[in-house]
Design an enzyme around this catalytic site. Structure first.
Site, PDB file in Angstrom:
ATOM      1  N   SER A  54      69.633  13.250  54.727  1.00 45.17           N
ATOM      2  CA  SER A  54      70.441  12.039  54.933  1.00 45.17           C
ATOM      3  C   SER A  54      70.216  11.510  56.340  1.00 45.17           C
ATOM      4  O   SER A  54      69.837  12.264  57.248  1.00 45.17           O
ATOM      5  CB  SER A  54      71.927  12.380  54.760  1.00 45.17           C
ATOM      6  OG  SER A  54      72.737  11.298  55.156  1.00 45.17           O
ATOM      7  N   TYR A 105      78.971  17.813  56.495  1.00 39.90           N
ATOM      8  CA  TYR A 105      77.864  17.157  55.785  1.00 39.90           C
ATOM      9  C   TYR A 105      76.643  17.075  56.702  1.00 39.90           C
ATOM     10  O   TYR A 105      75.530  17.459  56.316  1.00 39.90           O
ATOM     11  CB  TYR A 105      78.317  15.753  55.351  1.00 39.90           C
ATOM     12  CG  TYR A 105      77.338  14.985  54.499  1.00 39.90           C
ATOM     13  CD1 TYR A 105      77.232  15.215  53.129  1.00 39.90           C
ATOM     14  CD2 TYR A 105      76.518  13.999  55.055  1.00 39.90           C
ATOM     15  CE1 TYR A 105      76.345  14.496  52.347  1.00 39.90           C
ATOM     16  CE2 TYR A 105      75.629  13.273  54.285  1.00 39.90           C
ATOM     17  CZ  TYR A 105      75.546  13.522  52.925  1.00 39.90           C
ATOM     18  OH  TYR A 105      74.660  12.795  52.153  1.00 39.90           O
TER      19      TYR A 105
HETATM   20  N1  LIG Z   1      74.680   7.895  48.355  1.00 38.34           N
HETATM   21  C1  LIG Z   1      74.412   7.925  49.637  1.00 38.34           C
HETATM   22  O1  LIG Z   1      74.836   7.047  50.410  1.00 38.34           O
HETATM   23  C2  LIG Z   1      73.535   9.007  50.204  1.00 38.34           C
HETATM   24  C3  LIG Z   1      73.004   8.808  51.496  1.00 38.34           C
HETATM   25  C4  LIG Z   1      72.185   9.797  52.030  1.00 38.34           C
HETATM   26  C5  LIG Z   1      71.909  10.944  51.305  1.00 38.34           C
HETATM   27  N2  LIG Z   1      72.448  11.108  50.064  1.00 38.34           N
HETATM   28  C6  LIG Z   1      72.099  12.328  49.316  1.00 38.34           C
HETATM   29  O2  LIG Z   1      71.429  11.963  48.143  1.00 38.34           O
HETATM   30  C7  LIG Z   1      71.567  13.005  47.173  1.00 38.34           C
HETATM   31  C8  LIG Z   1      71.893  12.395  45.827  1.00 38.34           C
HETATM   32  O3  LIG Z   1      73.184  11.784  45.876  1.00 38.34           O
HETATM   33  P1  LIG Z   1      73.539  10.422  45.111  1.00 38.34           P
HETATM   34  O4  LIG Z   1      73.621   9.368  46.135  1.00 38.34           O
HETATM   35  O5  LIG Z   1      72.624  10.235  43.966  1.00 38.34           O
HETATM   36  O6  LIG Z   1      75.065  10.735  44.643  1.00 38.34           O
HETATM   37  P2  LIG Z   1      75.633  11.251  43.221  1.00 38.34           P
HETATM   38  O7  LIG Z   1      76.955  11.850  43.529  1.00 38.34           O
HETATM   39  O8  LIG Z   1      75.570  10.161  42.233  1.00 38.34           O
HETATM   40  O9  LIG Z   1      74.572  12.368  42.787  1.00 38.34           O
HETATM   41  C9  LIG Z   1      74.637  13.696  43.211  1.00 38.34           C
HETATM   42  C10 LIG Z   1      74.452  14.582  41.991  1.00 38.34           C
HETATM   43  O10 LIG Z   1      74.479  15.949  42.409  1.00 38.34           O
HETATM   44  C11 LIG Z   1      75.245  16.652  41.460  1.00 38.34           C
HETATM   45  N3  LIG Z   1      75.802  17.861  42.047  1.00 38.34           N
HETATM   46  C12 LIG Z   1      76.760  17.956  43.000  1.00 38.34           C
HETATM   47  N4  LIG Z   1      77.061  19.222  43.221  1.00 38.34           N
HETATM   48  C13 LIG Z   1      76.275  19.967  42.412  1.00 38.34           C
HETATM   49  C14 LIG Z   1      76.139  21.358  42.184  1.00 38.34           C
HETATM   50  N5  LIG Z   1      76.903  22.250  42.849  1.00 38.34           N
HETATM   51  N6  LIG Z   1      75.216  21.767  41.286  1.00 38.34           N
HETATM   52  C15 LIG Z   1      74.466  20.874  40.601  1.00 38.34           C
HETATM   53  N7  LIG Z   1      74.564  19.542  40.764  1.00 38.34           N
HETATM   54  C16 LIG Z   1      75.462  19.100  41.659  1.00 38.34           C
HETATM   55  C17 LIG Z   1      76.347  15.680  41.059  1.00 38.34           C
HETATM   56  O11 LIG Z   1      76.966  16.029  39.823  1.00 38.34           O
HETATM   57  C18 LIG Z   1      75.578  14.377  40.988  1.00 38.34           C
HETATM   58  O12 LIG Z   1      75.032  14.134  39.712  1.00 38.34           O
HETATM   59  C19 LIG Z   1      72.639  13.949  47.724  1.00 38.34           C
HETATM   60  O13 LIG Z   1      72.017  15.091  48.273  1.00 38.34           O
HETATM   61  C20 LIG Z   1      73.274  13.130  48.824  1.00 38.34           C
HETATM   62  O14 LIG Z   1      73.856  13.948  49.835  1.00 38.34           O
HETATM   63  C21 LIG Z   1      73.254  10.157  49.489  1.00 38.34           C
END
Ligand SMILES: NC(=O)c1ccc[n+]([C@@H]2O[C@H](COP(=O)([O-])OP(=O)(O)OC[C@H]3O[C@@H](n4cnc5c(N)ncnc54)[C@H](O)[C@@H]3O)[C@@H](O)[C@H]2O)c1
Length: 275
Positions: free
Chosen positions: A155, A168
C-alpha cells in the site's frame, strides 16, 4: 495470444475487489486460477469481508472467459487450508507459475488506544498471512523449474504515514522487507518478487463509514462525497480513488514476461500520493 497463456496463478482475497479483478484479467490473458478468500468474520474489521456469493461470482466470471478455476473458502491465517487448496489446484492444472498475495484488512484505530486484538488481527492477516501464502505456494513454482513471479499487494501506507493506520502501515511496510529477502532467495530459481503500493482504490475496504470517518474527522456523519473530497487532496493526480482494474494492469505487467528482469522492487500506483 494472451500474456499468460498456459500459466497458472494463485490469488488470495479473490472473492471481490482487486483480487477478483486480477483473477478475471489473468484468465482473459490465458491463465487458470487457484483462488482463496474467507467468509470467516474478523471482529476487529469494521466492514464485512467477502461472502460465499462473492467468491462464486469470481468463479463464474473466470469460467466465462473459458479458463478453469479452483476456488476455496480458506483464511490466510490457516496455513494447512492454504497448502491444501494450492495442492488441489496444482494437481488439477499441473503447474503453478504466479502468486499474488492480495488478501488484506483495514481497521483504522488510534495507535495508543487500539485493542490488542485489532493490532494482532492486522499482523496475523496482512503480514503473517502473506508469509503463509508464499510458504504454501512458492515451493510449487520452484518445483516447476520454469521460473515464475510473485506480487504482494502492499500500500501507499507502507511509505506514507497517516494517523490511525500504525498497524496497517507496519504490516504493509513489513511486506516490503519480506518481499526483498524472498526476491533474493528466489532469484537463482528465476522467480521474481515485487510489491505494489496502491493509493485509495474504490473497493469495499474503503467505501465504508469507518474509512469515511478516518478521512473526515472534521465531520460527524461523513459520506462518500466527503471522503472523496479529502482523498483528492491525498492524490496529486485529480482522482479520488483508482479502480481495481488500474491496479490489475500493473500487477499483470509485473507477472508477465514484459517484466522479466524486474525483481525486488516496490511499485507505487499512487497517483502521485507519495510526492
Ligand atoms: N482499497 C484500497 O484503498 C487499498 C489501497 C492500498 C492497498 N490495498 C490493499 O489491496 C488489497 C486488496 O484489497 P481491496 O481493495 O480489493 O479490498 P477488499 O476488502 O474488497 O478485498 C480484500 C479481500 O481480502 C479478503 N480477506 C480479508 N481477510 C482475509 C483472510 N484472513 N483470509 C482470506 N481472505 C481475506 C476479503 O474477504 C476480501 O475479499 C489488500 O491487501 C489491501 O490492503 C487496498
Amino acid at each position: 495470444m494472451g500474456k499468460l497463456d498456459g500459466k497458472v496463478a494463485f490469488i488470495t482475497g479473490a472473492g471481490r475487489g482487486q483480487g477478483r479483478s486480477h483473477a478475471i484479467r489473468f484468465a482473459r490473458e490465458g491463465a487458470d486460477i487457484i483462488a482463496v478468500d474467507t467468509t470467516r468474520p474478523v471482529d476487529t474489521v469494521p466492514y464485512p469481508l467477502s461472502s460465499a456469493e462473492d467468491l462464486a461470482e469470481t468463479v463464474r466470471a473466470v469460467q466465462a472467459t473459458g479458463r478453469r478455476i479452483v476456488a476455496r473458502d480458506a483464511d490466510v491465517r490457516d496455513y494447512a487450508a492454504l497448502a491444501e487448496t494450492v495442492r488441489e489446484g496444482v494437481s488439477a492444472f499441473g503447474r503453478l507459475d504466479i502468486v499474488v498475495a492480495n488478501a488484506g484488512i483495514s481497521s483504522p484505530a488510534s495507535t495508543l488506544e487500539m485493542s490488542e486484538e485489532t493490532w494482532q488481527d492486522m499482523i496475523d492477516i496482512n503480514l503473517t498471512g502473506v508469509w503463509k501464502s508464499l510458504r504454501a505456494s512458492v515451493p510449487h513454482v520452484i518445483d516447476g523449474g520454469r521460473g515464475g513471479a510473485v506480487v504482494i499487494t502492499s500500500s501507499l501506507a507502507a511509505v506514507h504515514a497517516n494517523e490511525n493506520m500504525a498497524h496497517y502501515s507496519a504490516s504493509k511496510a513489513g511486506q516490503v522487507m519480506l518481499m526483498k529477502v524472498v526476491a533474493k532467495e528466489l532469484a537463482p530459481h528465476n522467480i521474481r518478487v515485487n510489491t505494489v503500493h496502491p493509493t485509495t482504490v474504490a473497493t469495499e475496504m474503503i467505501l465504508n463509514d469507518a474509512t469515511y470517518r478516518l478521512f473526515r474527522p472534521d465531520l460527524e456523519n461523513p459520506g462518500r462525497a466527503d471522503f472523496e473530497e479529502a482523498a483528492r487532496t491525498l492524490n496529486r493526480l485529480p482522482v479520488a480513488a483508482l479502480e481495481p482494474e488500474d491496479i490489475t494492469a500493473t500487477v499483470l505487467h509485473l507477472v508477465s514476461d514484459d517484466a522479466k528482469f524486474i525483481t525486488g522492487t516496490t511499485q507505487l500506483i499512487d497517483a502521485g500520493g507519495a510526492l
